[in-house]
Design a protein around this motif. Structure first.
Motif, PDB file in Angstrom:
ATOM      1  N   UNK A 249       0.872  -1.223   0.189  1.00  0.00           N
ATOM      2  CA  UNK A 249      -0.011  -0.009   0.003  1.00  0.00           C
ATOM      3  C   UNK A 249       0.918   1.245  -0.031  1.00  0.00           C
ATOM      4  N   UNK A 250       2.151   1.043   0.485  1.00  0.00           N
ATOM      5  CA  UNK A 250       2.898   2.335   0.741  1.00  0.00           C
ATOM      6  C   UNK A 250       2.960   3.081  -0.254  1.00  0.00           C
ATOM      7  N   UNK A 251       2.756   4.505  -0.462  1.00  0.00           N
ATOM      8  CA  UNK A 251       3.093   5.413  -1.623  1.00  0.00           C
ATOM      9  C   UNK A 251       2.400   4.783  -2.742  1.00  0.00           C
ATOM     10  N   UNK A 252       1.104   4.207  -2.788  1.00  0.00           N
ATOM     11  CA  UNK A 252       0.629   3.762  -4.048  1.00  0.00           C
ATOM     12  C   UNK A 252       1.380   2.555  -4.758  1.00  0.00           C
ATOM     13  N   UNK A 253       2.239   1.952  -4.161  1.00  0.00           N
ATOM     14  CA  UNK A 253       2.907   0.742  -4.749  1.00  0.00           C
ATOM     15  C   UNK A 253       1.890  -0.192  -5.619  1.00  0.00           C
ATOM     16  N   UNK A 254       0.793  -0.473  -4.624  1.00  0.00           N
ATOM     17  CA  UNK A 254      -0.321  -1.515  -5.407  1.00  0.00           C
ATOM     18  C   UNK A 254      -0.955  -0.808  -6.679  1.00  0.00           C
ATOM     19  N   UNK A 255      -0.901   0.474  -6.867  1.00  0.00           N
ATOM     20  CA  UNK A 255      -1.728   0.999  -7.990  1.00  0.00           C
ATOM     21  C   UNK A 255      -0.692   1.041  -9.183  1.00  0.00           C
ATOM     22  N   UNK A 256       0.637   1.319  -8.803  1.00  0.00           N
ATOM     23  CA  UNK A 256       1.775   1.318  -9.789  1.00  0.00           C
ATOM     24  C   UNK A 256       2.011  -0.128 -10.336  1.00  0.00           C
ATOM     25  N   UNK A 257       1.868  -1.096  -9.627  1.00  0.00           N
ATOM     26  CA  UNK A 257       2.079  -2.362  -9.832  1.00  0.00           C
ATOM     27  C   UNK A 257       0.893  -2.817 -11.056  1.00  0.00           C
TER      28      UNK A 257
END
Ligand code: PLP
Length: 359
Positions: A249-257
């Motif tokens: 979740x940190x720093x929007x990692x989930x959406x970047x992936x």
């Protein structure tokens, strides 16, 4: 050229580093560690309200456990005929709910339409005590056939379910891909549209093995404290789940992936659409593609080392289904799919299709 599934390419570096970092030192077990509190805060911030969070290791457990809090053993869970809960969990939902009945609804792209939901509910018997009442609706976002429900669609389906006293579960094994595709907020596509409980996946999206059962009204999830324990899904070294989720979740990692995976699927779809002998009856909206391909092309790709599998086309309108000499295939891209992999796949397919172009 690995397109068999999005569970075939390990976890993201950031998640793996977080797991490794969580290895040092002593922590209280069973979710009493600080990182679990951080994840609860992160998910409450993400969904713009206080949520109840219960992490488990598999999506199958998340779905079954979530549904067990929406229905008694004598209830009906409405879901898509081709949904994961219906077809791929070896009666896990029936097990966790103590015997609730899953009733499948058909619809293109593994999506349930409002009309089909109404018709399904209308067709259920209402003789007390003979017929089971409907208690839950389960929607998969993004769907098993790579499509997404819009906010309006989820809202309409939830409203129908609620009008009949049913709670709404969302199987979000690929929730990240749906949010990345829709461009809406996580709140808009869940509780603001009537979803009561979400299986929020990380595993398919770049986690190692972690899914969160998220209750938008924490009071509705309170019994999960014991259900998860009793079901054997409360991890003793829970810190390793929290570490994954925190990093995801940190720093929007989930959406970047997820954006990466969706973009790879888009690149693949654009390339495939231009190749004779390949058609895409379903326009992909997330990270799964279901092209119908001439068998010569499939064989050439497999001979070149591509890993992908046939998939049932039973949910397509009859006119779109595979004809003689064709097969519907399933291609799934992930956070780790490279542009080179996509381009090599397209090059082999295009070469194999050359003799077909003249037909
Ligand atoms: C839509 C969907 N839901 C749930 C799951 C279950 O996840 P797991 O394999 O972690 O049990 C999967 C896995 O393929 C899935 O595709």
């Amino acid at each position: 050229m690995f397109f068999a599934s999005d569970n075939g390419l390990g976890a993201s570096d950031k998640v793996m580093q977080a797991i490794s970092a969580a290895n040092g030192g002593a922590r209280l077990g069973y979710g009493r560690d600080d990182a679990t509190r951080i994840v609860e805060r992160q998910l409450s911030d993400l969904f713009e309200r206080e949520v109840g969070v219960y992490m488990v290791v598999t999506g199958t457990a998340a779905n079954g456990l979530a549904l067990s809090t929406l229905t008694p053993p004598w209830g009906i869970v409405l879901c898509h005929d081709e949904s994961h809960v219906m077809e791929d969990e070896c009666c896990g939902p029936e097990f966790f709910t103590g015997g609730a009945k899953l009733v499948g609804i058909r619809g293109p792209g593994a999506k349930i339409t409002a009309k089909a939901l109404e018709a399904s509910i209308a067709s259920l018997g209402r003789r007390v005590p003979h017929n089971a009442p409907v208690h839950a609706l389960s929607l998969t976002q993004s769907t098993e056939l790579g499509l997404v429900y819009s906010v309006e669609e989820v809202r309409a389906l939830s409203a129908i379910a609620k009008a009949h006293g049913a709670g709404v579960h969302m199987d979000g094994a690929r929730f990240a891909n749906a949010v990345a595709s829709l461009g809406c907020s996580p709140a808009e596509i869940t509780w603001k549209a009537g979803v009561d409980v979400l299986s929020f996946g990380t595993t398919k999206g770049g986690g190692l093995a972690c899914e969160a059962i998220v209750y938008f009204d924490p009071a509705k999830g309170e019994e999960m404290v014991r259900r998860r324990m009793r079901g054997g899904h409360l991890l003793s070294k829970h810190r390793f789940l929290s570490a994954q989720m925190e990093a995801f979740l940190d720093g929007g990692h989930w959406l970047d992936l997820a954006r990466h995976a969706n973009a790879a699927a888009g690149r693949l779809a654009d390339g495939l659409a231009a190749i004779p002998g390949i058609r895409l009856p379903l326009q992909p909206q997330a990270n799964g593609l279901f092209p119908i391909m001439r068998q010569e092309i499939v064989a050439a790709l497999q001979a070149a080392g591509a890993v992908f599998y046939p998939w049932s086309d039973k949910g397509l309108p009859e006119a779109d289904r595979a004809r003689a000499g064709e097969t519907m295939m399933r291609l799934v891209t992930s956070f780790a799919t490279s542009a080179d992999d996509v381009d090599r796949f397209l090059a082999v397919a295009a070469k194999a299709a050359r003799p077909l172009a003249a037909e």
